[in-house]
Design an enzyme around this catalytic site. Structure first.
Site, mmCIF file in Angstrom:
data_model
loop_
_atom_site.group_PDB
_atom_site.id
_atom_site.type_symbol
_atom_site.label_atom_id
_atom_site.label_comp_id
_atom_site.label_asym_id
_atom_site.label_seq_id
_atom_site.Cartn_x
_atom_site.Cartn_y
_atom_site.Cartn_z
ATOM 1 N N THR B 98 8.088 -0.547 13.663
ATOM 2 C CA THR B 98 7.797 -1.884 13.150
ATOM 3 C C THR B 98 8.132 -2.874 14.250
ATOM 4 O O THR B 98 9.308 -3.038 14.608
ATOM 5 C CB THR B 98 8.617 -2.189 11.883
ATOM 6 O OG1 THR B 98 8.246 -1.257 10.868
ATOM 7 C CG2 THR B 98 8.361 -3.603 11.387
ATOM 8 N N LYS B 173 3.070 -4.800 7.220
ATOM 9 C CA LYS B 173 4.466 -4.361 7.115
ATOM 10 C C LYS B 173 5.400 -5.571 7.030
ATOM 11 O O LYS B 173 6.387 -5.551 6.288
ATOM 12 C CB LYS B 173 4.830 -3.479 8.313
ATOM 13 C CG LYS B 173 6.286 -3.021 8.372
ATOM 14 C CD LYS B 173 6.637 -2.009 7.296
ATOM 15 C CE LYS B 173 8.131 -1.681 7.245
ATOM 16 N NZ LYS B 173 8.614 -0.842 8.316
ATOM 17 N N LYS B 241 16.288 -6.896 12.156
ATOM 18 C CA LYS B 241 15.325 -6.828 13.267
ATOM 19 C C LYS B 241 13.925 -7.174 12.751
ATOM 20 O O LYS B 241 13.206 -7.973 13.350
ATOM 21 C CB LYS B 241 15.387 -5.418 13.874
ATOM 22 C CG LYS B 241 14.487 -5.165 15.058
ATOM 23 C CD LYS B 241 13.138 -4.593 14.685
ATOM 24 C CE LYS B 241 13.222 -3.178 14.120
ATOM 25 N NZ LYS B 241 11.868 -2.660 13.770
#
Lengths: 300, 300
Positions: B98, B173, B241
Site C-alpha cells: 500500500t 485501498k 503509514k
C-alpha cells in the site's frame, strides 16, 4: 382481544406504525398527538383519540410515549396536562423517545413518587422497522417491570436488550448514535475522496463494503450517497438532536467524543444548507462541496 | 507444475503466506527479502532465494512486491539493485504494497520505458486472509495486463476488483483505510462512553452491532477493545503509514478528510504511548484515558 389498556402518545413517523401494530395485536388503545390529525388514521384500526396526555392515560395500564426531544417528553409525562396528573398507581410509562438519560432519571423519580413505574426504551431500526415490528429496543429501568412489559414490547420490536437502571436504555441508544454519525462521516469521506480521485464511487463502495471496512451505513446508504438519493430513512435534524444529547451527556459523565463532535459540527453545515429534513446520508454533499466536486444530477 | 516463473519481493507477515500459496499452486518462485532469514522458511516449500531484487527478477515473467512504504517500493523496483535493472521486456510487476498512488504512476512510467508492465494491487484482509488465500485485491493498471495476471492473483485472493488505470488500486485501498480509521474511532468512542456511563460495554457492542450502527470493526474488534486484547491483526504503525498516504494524496487531489485526519492525530498519541506494534483496536486505550477510566486487567 387483549385486556391491557394502552395509552399511546406521539403518533409521528415512528409512533403511528408502532401504535398500529399494538392495535392489530388486539390491545385497546387510546392515542394522543399534539397535531390531532396525525393520530386520526388510527381510528379506523380501532383506536380512541384523547385531547391531552392526561386524558389518554387515565384508564391505561401501559402508557407509551414517543415524541421528539427531552422537553416534549417532560411536557407529556410530567407537565401541566401530563400523564402524571391521571396515571394510576401501578401503571407503567414506557418512553420510547430518544432523550437525555439524566432527564429520564428525574422523570422516573417524579413518576415513582406517584406510584407509577417507568422504563426508558428508545428504539433503532427506522420507520421500516417500526412498520415491520422489527425494531431494536434498548431498555433501562427495573428488570421486573421490563419482564411485565415484554409482550407489549415484542409487538413492536424484535431485539429487546435490558441495559440496566433508569436512563441506561438511553445511554445505549446514545452509543448507537455516536457510532452511526462516525460511520456516516467514514462513508462520506471515502466516497468524496473516490470521486475526486476519478474512481467509480459505486465500485469503491462495493469493493470496500464487503471487507474489514464494511459498515451497515456504507452498504445500505453508500449507493444512495453516490446517487444523491437523500430521501429520509432518518432525518438530519433528528440525528443532530441526538448528537446534542450525546455531547451534553458526555459533559455530564466526563467522556470525550472528538469524532462525534466533529460529525455534529459538519452536520451543522448540512442544516445550514437547508437539508435538515433530508436523510443523514446527505452528509456526502458537504464532503463533495469541500472537495469542490461538481455534481450534476445523479439519479437516472 | 506451472511454468510461469515468479519473483517474490518482501516476505513479511503478509508476503510470506502469499508466496507460500503460490508455491503450493506449483509456481516456480524466487524470493528476496531485505532480512534474508525471513525468506528462508520458503525454501522448504521449494523457493529459491535471491540476494537482491534484481537477481530475483532476472528470469521472472511475474515480479510481485509487497513491502512497507513508498520509498521501499521505489528502492526494490527502480532503485540501484532494483527489479528494473534485470526485468525482461514483457514481464509484469505486480506491486501489492500500500503506497502513494502518484508515486505508483511514476514507477509504472519508468518500468514501461523498459518494456515492463505494472499493476498496483494492494490488498485487504490481513494475515488471516493472506494465509487462507482469501484477500481482497484492488487493482490499477491496464485491464489486459490484469487479465493475464488473473490466475496468479486468484491464488492469493478471492475478490479481485479492477479499479482503473495506474494508481487506482491504491486509491481504492486508501478509501478503505479512511473508512477503517473512522470505524475504529466510532467503536472506541462508543465503548469508552458506555464504560464511563456505567453500561456493560460488551452488551452495548452486541446491542449496537447488529443494527444500523454495525460495522465489521465493532463486530470483530469490539470485544477485543473491551478486553484490551491488542494482539495485532493490523498494526497501528502500518495504519498510520497508510493514513499519511491518504492525507498526502488528499492534498494532491484536493479532497478533505476531516475525520480521517482526526483519527490519524489520535493514533499519534497511541504511538506516543508505545503502542505502534499493537493492533489498531488499541485506540480504545486513548479514549478511556481521555475519560479518565481506570482499567485494571481485562483479560481473564
Amino acid at each position: 382481544m387483549n385486556s391491557t389498556k394502552i395509552a399511546f402518545i406521539g403518533t409521528g413517523l415512528m409512533g403511528l406504525p408502532m401504535a398500529r401494530n399494538l392495535l392489530r395485536a388486539g390491545y385497546p388503545l387510546t392515542a394522543y398527538n399534539r397535531t390531532r390529525s396525525k393520530a386520526e388514521p388510527l381510528q379506523k384500526d380501532g383506536a380512541k383519540l384523547a385531547s391531552s396526555p392526561s386524558e389518554a392515560a387515565k384508564d391505561a395500564q401501559i402508557i407509551i410515549s414517543i415524541v421528539s426531544d427531552t422537553p416534549d417528553v417532560e411536557q407529556v409525562l410530567t407537565g401541566e396536562n401530563g400523564v402524571i396528573r391521571t396515571a394510576k398507581p401501578g401503571s407503567i410509562v414506557i418512553d420510547m423517545s430518544t432523550i437525555s438519560p439524566s432527564a429520564t432519571r428525574i422523570i422516573a423519580q417524579n413518576l415513582e413518587a406517584r406510584g407509577v413505574e417507568m422504563l426508558d426504551a428508545p428504539v433503532s431500526g427506522g420507520d421500516t422497522g417500526a412498520i415491520a415490528g422489527t425494531l431494536s429496543i434498548m431498555v433501562g429501568g427495573k428488570k421486573e417491570i421490563l419482564d411485565q412489559s415484554m409482550p407489549i414490547l415484542k409487538t413492536m420490536g424484535k431485539t429487546i436488550t435490558y441495559c440496566g437502571g433508569h436512563g441506561m436504555g438511553q445511554m445505549t441508544k446514545l452509543c448507537n448514535q455516536v457510532a452511526i454519525s462516525l460511520h456516516m462521516l467514514a462513508a462520506s469521506e471515502a466516497i468524496a475522496f473516490a470521486e475526486k480521485a476519478g474512481l467509480d464511487p459505486s465500485l469503491m463502495v462495493q469493493a470496500v463494503g464487503s471487507g474489514a471496512a464494511g459498515s451497515w451505513v456504507i452498504n445500505n446508504l453508500g449507493t444512495k450517497m453516490v446517487k444523491h438519493d437523500f430521501a429520509p430513512g432518518f432525518m438530519v435534524r433528528l440525528l443532530q438532536k441526538d448528537l446534542r444529547i450525546c455531547l451534553a451527556t458526555a459533559s455530564e459523565i466526563g467522556a470525550s467524543l472528538p469524532g462525534a463532535s466533529l460529525a455534529h459540527q459538519l452536520y451543522n453545515s448540512i442544516e445550514a444548507h437547508g437539508r435538515g429534513d433530508e436523510g443523514t446520508q446527505s452528509l456526502i454533499a458537504l464532503l463533495e462541496e469541500m472537495a469542490n466536486i461538481e455534481i450534476e444530477k445523479r439519479t437516472e
